[in-house]
Design a protein around this motif. Structure first.
Motif, PDB file in Angstrom:
ATOM      1  N   ALA A 395       0.828  -1.209   0.000  1.00  0.00           N
ATOM      2  CA  ALA A 395       0.000   0.000   0.000  1.00  0.00           C
ATOM      3  C   ALA A 395       0.864   1.261   0.000  1.00  0.00           C
ATOM      4  CB  ALA A 395      -0.935  -0.016   1.207  1.00  0.00           C
ATOM      5  N   ILE A 396       1.956   1.253   0.772  1.00  0.00           N
ATOM      6  CA  ILE A 396       2.868   2.397   0.823  1.00  0.00           C
ATOM      7  C   ILE A 396       3.458   2.673  -0.561  1.00  0.00           C
ATOM      8  CG2 ILE A 396       5.129   3.131   1.689  1.00  0.00           C
ATOM      9  CD1 ILE A 396       4.366   1.626   4.324  1.00  0.00           C
ATOM     10  N   ILE A 397       3.935   1.631  -1.216  1.00  0.00           N
ATOM     11  CA  ILE A 397       4.526   1.784  -2.545  1.00  0.00           C
ATOM     12  C   ILE A 397       3.486   2.286  -3.541  1.00  0.00           C
ATOM     13  CG2 ILE A 397       5.509   0.500  -4.489  1.00  0.00           C
ATOM     14  CD1 ILE A 397       6.905  -1.277  -2.340  1.00  0.00           C
ATOM     15  N   THR A 398       2.275   1.746  -3.449  1.00  0.00           N
ATOM     16  CA  THR A 398       1.209   2.155  -4.361  1.00  0.00           C
ATOM     17  C   THR A 398       0.871   3.635  -4.184  1.00  0.00           C
ATOM     18  OG1 THR A 398       0.287  -0.080  -4.384  1.00  0.00           O
ATOM     19  CG2 THR A 398      -1.169   1.718  -5.074  1.00  0.00           C
ATOM     20  N   ALA A 399       0.779   4.087  -2.943  1.00  0.00           N
ATOM     21  CA  ALA A 399       0.489   5.504  -2.688  1.00  0.00           C
ATOM     22  C   ALA A 399       1.606   6.390  -3.226  1.00  0.00           C
ATOM     23  CB  ALA A 399       0.297   5.735  -1.193  1.00  0.00           C
ATOM     24  N   GLY A 400       2.865   5.971  -3.042  1.00  0.00           N
ATOM     25  CA  GLY A 400       3.978   6.744  -3.563  1.00  0.00           C
ATOM     26  C   GLY A 400       3.987   6.812  -5.077  1.00  0.00           C
ATOM     27  N   LEU A 401       3.677   5.690  -5.728  1.00  0.00           N
ATOM     28  CA  LEU A 401       3.621   5.681  -7.192  1.00  0.00           C
ATOM     29  C   LEU A 401       2.523   6.594  -7.708  1.00  0.00           C
ATOM     30  CD1 LEU A 401       4.186   1.898  -8.026  1.00  0.00           C
ATOM     31  CD2 LEU A 401       5.862   3.748  -7.943  1.00  0.00           C
ATOM     32  N   GLN A 402       1.424   6.688  -6.958  1.00  0.00           N
ATOM     33  CA  GLN A 402       0.366   7.624  -7.332  1.00  0.00           C
ATOM     34  C   GLN A 402       0.898   9.051  -7.374  1.00  0.00           C
ATOM     35  OE1 GLN A 402      -2.278   6.054  -8.928  1.00  0.00           O
ATOM     36  NE2 GLN A 402      -3.533   7.538  -7.824  1.00  0.00           N
ATOM     37  N   GLY A 403       1.778   9.371  -6.433  1.00  0.00           N
ATOM     38  CA  GLY A 403       2.375  10.706  -6.426  1.00  0.00           C
ATOM     39  C   GLY A 403       3.221  10.956  -7.654  1.00  0.00           C
ATOM     40  N   ILE A 404       3.981   9.939  -8.088  1.00  0.00           N
ATOM     41  CA  ILE A 404       4.799  10.101  -9.289  1.00  0.00           C
ATOM     42  C   ILE A 404       3.911  10.268 -10.515  1.00  0.00           C
ATOM     43  CG2 ILE A 404       6.493   8.972 -10.781  1.00  0.00           C
ATOM     44  CD1 ILE A 404       7.584   7.549  -8.295  1.00  0.00           C
ATOM     45  N   THR A 405       2.886   9.434 -10.625  1.00  0.00           N
ATOM     46  CA  THR A 405       1.997   9.471 -11.785  1.00  0.00           C
ATOM     47  C   THR A 405       1.271  10.809 -11.902  1.00  0.00           C
ATOM     48  OG1 THR A 405       1.661   7.071 -11.651  1.00  0.00           O
ATOM     49  CG2 THR A 405       0.036   8.340 -12.890  1.00  0.00           C
ATOM     50  N   SER A 406       0.858  11.351 -10.764  1.00  0.00           N
ATOM     51  CA  SER A 406       0.084  12.599 -10.778  1.00  0.00           C
ATOM     52  C   SER A 406       0.960  13.844 -10.755  1.00  0.00           C
ATOM     53  CB  SER A 406      -0.867  12.629  -9.578  1.00  0.00           C
ATOM     54  OG  SER A 406      -0.139  12.674  -8.355  1.00  0.00           O
ATOM     55  N   GLY A 407       2.275  13.656 -10.640  1.00  0.00           N
ATOM     56  CA  GLY A 407       3.167  14.806 -10.558  1.00  0.00           C
ATOM     57  C   GLY A 407       3.019  15.589  -9.270  1.00  0.00           C
ATOM     58  N   ALA A 408       2.748  14.882  -8.172  1.00  0.00           N
ATOM     59  CA  ALA A 408       2.537  15.541  -6.881  1.00  0.00           C
ATOM     60  C   ALA A 408       3.795  16.270  -6.426  1.00  0.00           C
ATOM     61  CB  ALA A 408       2.116  14.508  -5.837  1.00  0.00           C
ATOM     62  N   ARG A 409       3.599  17.361  -5.704  1.00  0.00           N
ATOM     63  CA  ARG A 409       4.716  18.171  -5.229  1.00  0.00           C
ATOM     64  C   ARG A 409       4.703  18.215  -3.708  1.00  0.00           C
ATOM     65  NH1 ARG A 409       7.208  21.081  -9.085  1.00  0.00           N
ATOM     66  NH2 ARG A 409       8.057  22.521  -7.533  1.00  0.00           N
ATOM     67  N   LEU A 410       5.868  18.079  -3.131  1.00  0.00           N
ATOM     68  CA  LEU A 410       5.988  18.149  -1.676  1.00  0.00           C
ATOM     69  C   LEU A 410       5.767  19.565  -1.178  1.00  0.00           C
ATOM     70  CD1 LEU A 410       9.081  15.980  -0.638  1.00  0.00           C
ATOM     71  CD2 LEU A 410       6.744  15.722   0.208  1.00  0.00           C
ATOM     72  N   PRO A 411       5.012  19.724  -0.106  1.00  0.00           N
ATOM     73  CA  PRO A 411       4.942  21.038   0.530  1.00  0.00           C
ATOM     74  C   PRO A 411       6.264  21.316   1.237  1.00  0.00           C
ATOM     75  CG  PRO A 411       3.810  19.409   1.861  1.00  0.00           C
ATOM     76  CD  PRO A 411       4.212  18.706   0.599  1.00  0.00           C
ATOM     77  N   PRO A 412       6.471  22.521   1.732  1.00  0.00           N
ATOM     78  CA  PRO A 412       7.708  22.803   2.472  1.00  0.00           C
ATOM     79  C   PRO A 412       7.831  21.889   3.685  1.00  0.00           C
ATOM     80  CG  PRO A 412       6.552  24.834   1.925  1.00  0.00           C
ATOM     81  CD  PRO A 412       5.619  23.717   1.596  1.00  0.00           C
ATOM     82  N   PRO A 413       9.046  21.492   4.047  1.00  0.00           N
ATOM     83  CA  PRO A 413       9.211  20.641   5.234  1.00  0.00           C
ATOM     84  C   PRO A 413       8.861  21.404   6.507  1.00  0.00           C
ATOM     85  CG  PRO A 413      11.344  21.401   4.445  1.00  0.00           C
ATOM     86  CD  PRO A 413      10.335  21.829   3.420  1.00  0.00           C
ATOM     87  N   VAL A 414       8.414  20.669   7.481  1.00  0.00           N
ATOM     88  CA  VAL A 414       8.113  21.243   8.797  1.00  0.00           C
ATOM     89  C   VAL A 414       9.178  20.727   9.750  1.00  0.00           C
ATOM     90  CG1 VAL A 414       6.472  21.312  10.700  1.00  0.00           C
ATOM     91  CG2 VAL A 414       5.650  21.409   8.330  1.00  0.00           C
ATOM     92  N   ASN A 415       9.956  21.613  10.332  1.00  0.00           N
ATOM     93  CA  ASN A 415      11.064  21.200  11.177  1.00  0.00           C
ATOM     94  C   ASN A 415      10.918  21.679  12.612  1.00  0.00           C
ATOM     95  OD1 ASN A 415      12.477  19.686   9.210  1.00  0.00           O
ATOM     96  ND2 ASN A 415      13.157  21.610   8.268  1.00  0.00           N
ATOM     97  N   VAL A 416       9.646  21.788  13.043  1.00  0.00           N
ATOM     98  CA  VAL A 416       9.322  22.039  14.447  1.00  0.00           C
ATOM     99  C   VAL A 416       8.240  21.043  14.835  1.00  0.00           C
ATOM    100  CG1 VAL A 416       9.891  24.492  14.314  1.00  0.00           C
ATOM    101  CG2 VAL A 416       7.531  23.743  13.882  1.00  0.00           C
ATOM    102  N   ASP A 417       7.949  20.972  16.111  1.00  0.00           N
ATOM    103  CA  ASP A 417       6.831  20.152  16.571  1.00  0.00           C
ATOM    104  C   ASP A 417       5.542  20.885  16.205  1.00  0.00           C
ATOM    105  OD1 ASP A 417       4.878  18.720  17.878  1.00  0.00           O
ATOM    106  OD2 ASP A 417       5.843  18.765  19.840  1.00  0.00           O
ATOM    107  N   PRO A 418       4.731  20.336  15.293  1.00  0.00           N
ATOM    108  CA  PRO A 418       3.508  21.044  14.881  1.00  0.00           C
ATOM    109  C   PRO A 418       2.565  21.326  16.037  1.00  0.00           C
ATOM    110  CG  PRO A 418       3.993  19.253  13.361  1.00  0.00           C
ATOM    111  CD  PRO A 418       4.905  19.075  14.532  1.00  0.00           C
ATOM    112  N   ALA A 419       2.610  20.500  17.084  1.00  0.00           N
ATOM    113  CA  ALA A 419       1.716  20.707  18.218  1.00  0.00           C
ATOM    114  C   ALA A 419       2.041  21.995  18.971  1.00  0.00           C
ATOM    115  CB  ALA A 419       1.796  19.515  19.168  1.00  0.00           C
ATOM    116  N   LEU A 420       3.270  22.487  18.808  1.00  0.00           N
ATOM    117  CA  LEU A 420       3.661  23.717  19.508  1.00  0.00           C
ATOM    118  C   LEU A 420       3.274  24.968  18.741  1.00  0.00           C
ATOM    119  CD1 LEU A 420       7.192  22.655  20.823  1.00  0.00           C
ATOM    120  CD2 LEU A 420       4.955  22.458  21.944  1.00  0.00           C
ATOM    121  N   LEU A 421       2.821  24.805  17.507  1.00  0.00           N
ATOM    122  CA  LEU A 421       2.327  25.946  16.741  1.00  0.00           C
ATOM    123  C   LEU A 421       0.892  26.263  17.152  1.00  0.00           C
ATOM    124  CD1 LEU A 421       3.580  24.905  13.175  1.00  0.00           C
ATOM    125  CD2 LEU A 421       4.696  26.481  14.781  1.00  0.00           C
ATOM    126  N   SER A 422       0.500  27.483  16.991  1.00  0.00           N
ATOM    127  CA  SER A 422      -0.886  27.840  17.262  1.00  0.00           C
ATOM    128  C   SER A 422      -1.779  27.271  16.162  1.00  0.00           C
ATOM    129  CB  SER A 422      -1.046  29.365  17.324  1.00  0.00           C
ATOM    130  OG  SER A 422      -0.861  29.934  16.030  1.00  0.00           O
TER     131      SER A 422
END
Length: 494
Positions: A395-422
């Motif tokens: 399932a993981i591989i299939t979901a990743g291949l879907q990203g390649i097929t659709s030309g999906a783009r990564l959002p910016p990385p998050v390098n803090v604990d999201p829970a500490l953001l408002s």
């Protein structure tokens, strides 16, 4: 918690396969082997096995063993068929051994073991076979994009003392044609105490369990399963073993064998090993973090010079697809309602739909060993021992291949604990929480029609329906249960 360094290339050098000599013993009557276990993992993540005498091995290799089709839709809390699985009491599969990978059990030399495949008839894999599903996913990646993978797993588990009241059988009631376990006080069993109350990487915890851990390590070595390292984890009685990386099939099979080894060696020491994610409400939980490197033409696409964060365009699209489809994908990587007790904010389990570079709070963590060429990989945190590892990887591989097929783009990385953001900061950055329970994950899967279609095409509609049905059955059964009631029913099933 430790990352894997996944090297370039598509095979793992130095891996031993003891299958040949053991098979020779099993077929020709030499050595100690008297019986062979055929091991498989069902859709609820439970390891199950059949045993055949050595004298029947050759026959079983040709024709397999009969297994009810319904065995792939049994639920973890009781051997009850999941109503929405699409499977009924009719139909039979053939459980076929994998004679190229048969291993003698170090703790029980009279027995050898082989991971089984499910076939409609000998030589024709069933649409319900987890191993066949993984093969189809790997074939799709190679045929469509020339991609291969290196995979490594972290195994976290609890060691519990067996000297409490855990042996009391659960109460059962008959409700129509099915046996239904009561979710009430009579069905409760005492969870045994952990072997210690010590802390993360405690040397005292290792010393206290040194004999059982040494025996586990010795057994894994004899089974040909390389271990990178092991240590005490944060929860009471919790430990982690990090296995070496390898091709996805070997990694998944070694993971299943590792769990079997830990459970059996612990039992011989008078202990119970539990892989249930969350045993203690106020303690840390056990996951099965999966590290993946994407390989093309011998090159690690997650370690490409001159590209952002080392990711090639193909690798970035793969991760983008995996991240985008993760809410629904969790139905295939988290097999129990208890799994979601682990996925909590600020617990290093990745409860938000984000990726990050060496961020322990990111559900997709880009990591690797500094200065080690080719070691870059991504760690997926939303995986635990209640999932079938073959199905989860497929399932993981299939979901990743879907990203390649659709030309999906990564959002910016998050390098803090999201829970500490408002809440406003998370909203501004497009950060959302992952499903908080099985019901939400099932709803996310239903809404993700693109993922469902891809999974049905690659894994097969029958297997996808069986997984969804088993998850829905568990969610329904435990809909009114407390945390303690859930744990009491299934802590010794995993």
């Amino acid at each position: 918690m430790q990352g894997h360094g996944l090297a370039n290339g598509h095979c793992c050098s130095g891996r031993c396969n003891p299958g040949g000599s053991v098979l020779h013993q099993a077929v020709n009557g030499e050595g100690e082997v008297k019986f062979v276990r055929l091991l498989w993992v069902d859709t609820s993540g439970i390891r199950r096995c059949r045993v055949v005498p050595r004298c029947k091995w050759e026959e079983v290799c040709k024709s397999g063993l009969g297994l009810a089709t319904a065995a792939m839709a049994l639920q973890a809390w009781a051997d009850v068929l999941a109503p929405l699985s699409g499977l009924t009491v009719t139909g039979e599969l053939r459980l076929m051994p994998q004679s190229h990978d048969i291993r003698q059990l170090p703790w029980h030399p009279a027995h050898a073991i082989s991971c089984g495949e499910l076939h409609e008839s000998p030589g024709k894999p069933s649409s319900l076979c987890p191993r066949a599903a993984l093969q189809r996913a790997l074939d799709a990646a190679l045929d469509q994009h020339g991609l291969e993978f290196q995979v490594g797993f972290e195994t976290e588990f609890f060691l519990l003392r067996r000297d409490l009241q855990a042996s009391q059988p659960p109460s059962l009631t008959l409700d129509g044609p099915d046996v239904v376990m009561q979710v009430g006080q009579k069905a409760r069993r005492a969870v045994p105490e952990p072997v210690d109350m010590l802390s993360y990487c405690s040397s005292r915890a290792l010393d206290a369990c040194s004999q059982v851990l040494d025996d586990i390590m010795d057994a894994l070595e004899q089974l040909g399963i390389p271990v990178v390292q092991f240590h005490a984890e944060s929860a009471p009685g919790q430990f982690e073993i990090v296995a070496s990386h390898g091709d996805p099939f070997m990694a998944a099979s070694d993971l299943v064998m590792t769990r079997e080894t830990i459970a059996c060696i612990a039992q011989r020491h008078g202990l119970l090993a539990s892989f249930l994610p969350k045993l203690f409400k106020d303690g840390c939980a056990s996951g099965c973090h999966c590290h993946i490197s994407i390989i093309k033409d011998g090159e690690n696409l997650m370690n490409t010079r001159g590209s952002e964060h080392g990711l090639s365009d193909t690798a970035a699209a793969f991760l983008a697809g995996l991240l985008h489809h993760l809410p629904g994908l969790m139905c295939f990587t988290l097999g129990s309602v208890n799994s979601f007790e682990r996925i909590k904010p600020s617990s290093w389990s990745g409860s938000f739909q984000v990726w990050g570079v060496q961020n322990k709070e990111a559900t997709l963590r880009l990591c690797g060993h500094p200065g080690v060429s080719g070691s870059a990989n991504v760690e997926l945190k939303a995986l635990d021992a209640t999932a079938n590892p073959y199905v989860a990887l497929a399932a993981i591989i299939t979901a990743g291949l879907q990203g390649i097929t659709s030309g999906a783009r990564l959002p910016p990385p998050v390098n803090v604990d999201p829970a500490l953001l408002s809440r406003q900061e998370r909203q501004d950055q497009g950060i959302t929480a992952l499903p908080a329970n099985m019901g939400e994950a099932l709803a996310a899967l239903k809404a993700d029609t693109a993922l469902v279609a891809a999974l049905e095409e690659v894994l097969g509609a029958d297997l996808v329906k069986a997984v969804r049905g088993v998850r829905a059955g568990e969610n329904d059964h435990f809909s009114k249960a407390s945390f303690e009631e859930v744990v009491a029913e299934v802590y010794d099933r995993y």
